[in-house]
Design an enzyme around this catalytic site. Structure first.
Site, PDB file in Angstrom:
ATOM      1  N   ALA A   1       0.807  -1.214   0.000  1.00  0.00           N
ATOM      2  CA  ALA A   1       0.000   0.000   0.000  1.00  0.00           C
ATOM      3  C   ALA A   1       0.842   1.268   0.000  1.00  0.00           C
ATOM      4  CB  ALA A   1      -0.919  -0.012   1.220  1.00  0.00           C
TER       5      ALA A   1
ATOM      6  N   ASN B   1       0.457  -3.256   7.719  1.00  0.00           N
ATOM      7  CA  ASN B   1       1.561  -4.064   7.195  1.00  0.00           C
ATOM      8  C   ASN B   1       2.677  -3.156   6.679  1.00  0.00           C
ATOM      9  OD1 ASN B   1       0.789  -7.027   7.108  1.00  0.00           O
ATOM     10  ND2 ASN B   1      -1.042  -6.049   6.300  1.00  0.00           N
TER      11      ASN B   1
ATOM     12  N   HIS C   1      -1.380   7.372   3.772  1.00  0.00           N
ATOM     13  CA  HIS C   1      -0.118   7.029   4.440  1.00  0.00           C
ATOM     14  C   HIS C   1       0.858   8.172   4.185  1.00  0.00           C
ATOM     15  CE1 HIS C   1      -1.331   2.937   5.304  1.00  0.00           C
ATOM     16  NE2 HIS C   1      -1.576   2.697   4.032  1.00  0.00           N
TER      17      HIS C   1
HETATM   18  N1  LIG Z   1       1.749  -5.450   2.346  1.00  0.00           N
HETATM   19  C1  LIG Z   1       0.791  -4.523   2.256  1.00  0.00           C
HETATM   20  O1  LIG Z   1       1.017  -3.345   2.028  1.00  0.00           O
HETATM   21  C2  LIG Z   1      -0.627  -4.966   2.419  1.00  0.00           C
HETATM   22  C3  LIG Z   1      -1.666  -4.122   1.996  1.00  0.00           C
HETATM   23  C4  LIG Z   1      -2.965  -4.572   2.137  1.00  0.00           C
HETATM   24  C5  LIG Z   1      -3.226  -5.806   2.716  1.00  0.00           C
HETATM   25  N2  LIG Z   1      -2.205  -6.578   3.150  1.00  0.00           N
HETATM   26  C6  LIG Z   1      -2.435  -7.890   3.777  1.00  0.00           C
HETATM   27  O2  LIG Z   1      -2.647  -8.851   2.756  1.00  0.00           O
HETATM   28  C7  LIG Z   1      -3.423  -9.941   3.283  1.00  0.00           C
HETATM   29  C8  LIG Z   1      -4.615 -10.232   2.351  1.00  0.00           C
HETATM   30  O3  LIG Z   1      -5.454  -9.086   2.285  1.00  0.00           O
HETATM   31  P1  LIG Z   1      -6.924  -9.180   1.641  1.00  0.00           P
HETATM   32  O4  LIG Z   1      -7.473  -7.785   1.685  1.00  0.00           O
HETATM   33  O5  LIG Z   1      -6.886  -9.890   0.354  1.00  0.00           O
HETATM   34  O6  LIG Z   1      -7.660 -10.090   2.733  1.00  0.00           O
HETATM   35  P2  LIG Z   1      -9.078 -10.843   2.596  1.00  0.00           P
HETATM   36  O7  LIG Z   1      -9.571 -11.009   3.984  1.00  0.00           O
HETATM   37  O8  LIG Z   1      -9.940 -10.162   1.599  1.00  0.00           O
HETATM   38  O9  LIG Z   1      -8.684 -12.300   1.993  1.00  0.00           O
HETATM   39  C9  LIG Z   1      -8.002 -13.295   2.712  1.00  0.00           C
HETATM   40  C10 LIG Z   1      -8.417 -14.640   2.124  1.00  0.00           C
HETATM   41  O10 LIG Z   1      -7.593 -15.686   2.668  1.00  0.00           O
HETATM   42  C11 LIG Z   1      -8.423 -16.836   2.839  1.00  0.00           C
HETATM   43  N3  LIG Z   1      -7.803 -17.798   3.750  1.00  0.00           N
HETATM   44  C12 LIG Z   1      -7.918 -17.897   5.103  1.00  0.00           C
HETATM   45  N4  LIG Z   1      -7.204 -18.947   5.562  1.00  0.00           N
HETATM   46  C13 LIG Z   1      -6.630 -19.516   4.489  1.00  0.00           C
HETATM   47  C14 LIG Z   1      -5.789 -20.648   4.310  1.00  0.00           C
HETATM   48  N5  LIG Z   1      -5.381 -21.391   5.350  1.00  0.00           N
HETATM   49  N6  LIG Z   1      -5.380 -20.968   3.051  1.00  0.00           N
HETATM   50  C15 LIG Z   1      -5.774 -20.227   1.990  1.00  0.00           C
HETATM   51  N7  LIG Z   1      -6.578 -19.143   2.101  1.00  0.00           N
HETATM   52  C16 LIG Z   1      -6.991 -18.796   3.329  1.00  0.00           C
HETATM   53  C17 LIG Z   1      -9.724 -16.240   3.376  1.00  0.00           C
HETATM   54  O11 LIG Z   1     -10.793 -17.175   3.278  1.00  0.00           O
HETATM   55  C18 LIG Z   1      -9.868 -15.037   2.456  1.00  0.00           C
HETATM   56  O12 LIG Z   1     -10.561 -15.382   1.252  1.00  0.00           O
HETATM   57  C19 LIG Z   1      -3.851  -9.485   4.690  1.00  0.00           C
HETATM   58  O13 LIG Z   1      -2.966 -10.030   5.665  1.00  0.00           O
HETATM   59  C20 LIG Z   1      -3.685  -7.984   4.635  1.00  0.00           C
HETATM   60  O14 LIG Z   1      -3.474  -7.414   5.915  1.00  0.00           O
HETATM   61  C21 LIG Z   1      -0.909  -6.191   2.997  1.00  0.00           C
END
Ligand SMILES: NC(=O)c1ccc[n+]([C@@H]2O[C@H](COP(=O)([O-])OP(=O)(O)OC[C@H]3O[C@@H](n4cnc5c(N)ncnc54)[C@H](O)[C@@H]3O)[C@@H](O)[C@H]2O)c1
Length: 275
Positions: free
Chosen positions: A129, A197, A227
């Protein structure tokens, strides 16, 4: 002469980011990448679409056809990342990490990197992000004095965050811009696991989480996630401000996060590299 083989990708987590990435790869916006598998324990439209296209979707990563994979994208949560990362790396497969907050756990990343040194896996952190991690990495070659991250979000994007619940902060009663957290990146990530994150990304790029100070602001008038990052060091000063539209499917996630993964995949699927 042998031409470059396509990178064989599996996506873990078909939520907001996983779905955006799958859609980009499948609609031909990323060359050099083949989507060969996914893992998602729940039923969702993306899972059904992949199954219809004969792309297997597993309930557990353990069942992946490892010998057919080059790269796994983790798009789940910090706890799932901790669970799956050692297996991915043990299989010698590269890993793209989105739930970067988990790396502030002092034992997790060093152990994973040690394993990767043995198996040859590479671990990628997309810029997510934010941006300017190249500047932070270059700044860390000299001396960094401080890095300040100020994240401003609408209160609705902070619901269920452990810090909000533990501090008994009533998000509904916030009527104007209010600081709800100030502290180090490890506490920030524990308190807001789905929101900051980026604090972990800055810590990783700087190589020292102690240099990073995080503030989280709840603002009912904030139309987008903001941010603001200020880095001071021997190189000079960098100040950037990102006004990120939230993802259309998850208000806690910035749309830019999925785009940063697509940009990384485009790079991995081509000869061009930015450093
Ligand atoms: N690095 C960054 O800048 C940044 C930015 C935004 C989000 N994120 C992170 O990225 C991750 C994903 O974000 P999102 O918005 O797509 O989340 P989301 O909640 O929309 O999707 C997560 C998915 O993972 C699935 N899941 C749960 N357990 C699982 C398993 N054991 N195996 C496979 N799939 C599984 C869930 O059912 C869900 O569909 C989060 O941890 C979020 O905090 C990071």
């Amino acid at each position: 002469m042998q031409s470059r083989a396509n990178v064989r990708l599996a996506v873990v987590g078909l939520g907001s980011i996983g779905t955006d990435v799958v859609n980009a790869v499948r609609s031909g916006h990323v060359t050099g990448i083949d989507l060969v598998a996914a893992a998602e324990p729940t039923t969702c439209p993306t899972r059904d679409e992949l199954l219809e296209a004969d792309i297997p979707v597993y309930e557990h990563v353990q069942d992946f056809p490892w010998h057919q994979l080059d790269l796994v994208l983790e798009a789940t949560s910090q706890s799932v990342l901790r669970e799956i990362a050692p297996q991915v790396v043990r299989e010698g497969v590269d890993l793209v990490i989105l739930s970067a907050g988990a790396t502030l756990d002092i034992e997790f990343l060093p152990a994973l990197l040690e394993l990767a040194d043995q198996t040859g896996s590479k671990i990628w952190f997309p810029s997510g992000a934010i941006g300017a991690l190249d500047v932070v990495r270059a700044a860390s070659v000299g001396d960094i004095e401080s890095i300040t991250l100020t994240t401003t979000k609408h209160p609705s994007a902070l619901t269920n965050a452990p810090h909000i619940e533990n501090s008994n902060i009533d998000l509904d009663s916030i009527s104007s811009r209010q600081e709800v957290f100030a502290g180090g990146p490890a506490a920030a990530v524990r308190g807001f696991p789905q929101n900051v994150n980026v604090a972990a990304l800055l810590s990783l790029a700087a190589g020292n989480p102690d240099q990073v100070h995080v503030r989280v602001i709840a603002d009912p008038n904030a139309p987008v996630n903001v941010h603001e990052i200020v880095v001071r060091g021997s190189f000079g000063t960098m100040a950037i401000r990102l006004e990120n539209e939230p993802s259309s499917t998850n208000p806690k996630t910035s749309a830019l996060a999925a785009q940063s993964v697509v940009a990384l995949l485009r790079q991995l699927g081509s000869a061009q590299r930015f450093g």
